[in-house]
Design an enzyme around this catalytic site. Structure first.
Site, short mmCIF file in Angstrom:
data_model
loop_
_atom_site.label_atom_id
_atom_site.label_comp_id
_atom_site.label_asym_id
_atom_site.label_seq_id
_atom_site.Cartn_x
_atom_site.Cartn_y
_atom_site.Cartn_z
N PRO A 247 36.20 -9.44 20.89
CA PRO A 247 35.64 -9.59 19.53
C PRO A 247 34.49 -10.59 19.43
O PRO A 247 34.58 -11.61 18.75
CB PRO A 247 36.85 -10.06 18.73
CG PRO A 247 37.65 -10.85 19.71
CD PRO A 247 37.50 -10.14 21.03
N CYS A 248 33.37 -10.27 20.07
CA CYS A 248 32.21 -11.15 19.96
C CYS A 248 31.66 -11.17 18.53
O CYS A 248 30.92 -12.09 18.16
CB CYS A 248 31.13 -10.75 20.96
SG CYS A 248 30.57 -9.05 20.85
#
Length: 286
Positions: A247-248
């Site tokens: 989840p950048c």
């Protein structure tokens, strides 16, 4: 030809842009609906089906004030409470275990000639995606906004000498369940990643950011054990080979602004708001 889900996401993305750009004027439901050429009734229903909340509520999750409050509240304990999001039953993300395995030098030298990669195309709440897997796990996931052959070409640039088969395998199917409403179908998601030890460390640290929460580049660097290396950490975040699963999109600027994203800031906003809404909905149901 576009699918209905793809068409709906494009309309939602356009409405998110409109609401963000005109937030100070507090546009009405009617004005937002007119912007994407829908009736207020259909726009409200479509948006709530997608996000679970109204457009107005959704926009609150994207405000700088909301982001700053989240960063302030979560700063000290965010990673200590990894995946403890207050969700109940099968909805708890801490029940989801994502295992990261780095590729050996032999697996990706000479363009990945030792790899056999399966790939397929799928729909997500944020547009079409290409997902690829080896026998050990997901090695690539990206949004396929352009033609399928272009998305496949981007994948093949990473592993030009690998053997490719277009097929949906069980590894891909399991990973795609993360886009659903019911996470009880999720088993262990395995990722098989090409990266330096530094990059893999950053990607593993990203996995500790809970659903609906946010952090900054400096916060991520500190937790990963590289305090002061925000720039290098930012480069590693940008090089994330697996969209959404790693989840950048949960990393924002310290000012509370959403910031840039490889697949567009609007999509990043959509992800952040969608996850925030899902977290609230599940918490209220618990």
């Amino acid at each position: 030809m576009e699918t209905q889900q793809e068409t709906d996401y494009k309309r939602i993305a356009a409405s998110i842009d409109y609401l963000k750009n005109n937030f100070k004027n507090q546009p009405s439901l009617e004005e937002a609906a007119e912007h994407i050429h829908l009736s207020p009734f259909h726009f409200q229903r479509m948006f709530k089906d997608w996000a679970g909340v109204s457009p107005k509520q959704f926009l609150q999750y994207l405000s700088i004030e909301h982001a700053k409050q989240m960063l302030k509240n979560n700063g000290a304990t965010l990673f200590d409470a990894a995946f403890e999001t207050g969700l109940s039953g099968t909805g708890r993300l801490h029940d989801l275990f994502i295992k990261v395995e780095g590729m050996t030098p032999g697996e990706y030298k000479n363009g990945g000639e030792l790899l056999h990669i399966n790939y397929s195309f799928a729909e997500s709440p944020f547009g079409n995606i290409i997902v690829a897997s080896t026998s050990k796990g997901i090695c690539h996931m990206a949004f396929a906004d352009e033609k399928a052959d272009m998305a496949l070409g981007d994948l093949k640039q990473k592993f030009p000498n690998a053997q490719y088969t277009q097929i949906v395998d069980s590894i891909q199917q399991n990973a795609l369940f993360i886009f659903g409403q019911d996470w009880s179908k999720l088993g262990q998601i395995k990722l098989h990643l090409k990266g330096s030890p530094f990059q893999i460390k950053i990607w593993e640290t990203l996995l500790k950011i809970p659903l609906g929460s946010l952090t900054t580049y400096s916060g991520l660097a500190e937790q990963a054990g590289y305090a002061g290396a925000s720039r290098a950490v930012g480069t590693a975040v940008a090089g994330n080979p697996v969209a959404f699963l790693i989840p950048c999109h949960r990393v924002i600027r310290s000012t509370g602004e959403i910031g840039q994203y490889h697949w567009g800031s609007t999509r990043k906003s959509a992800m952040i708001g969608w996850e925030a809404a899902k977290g609230v909905i599940h918490a209220e149901a618990s």
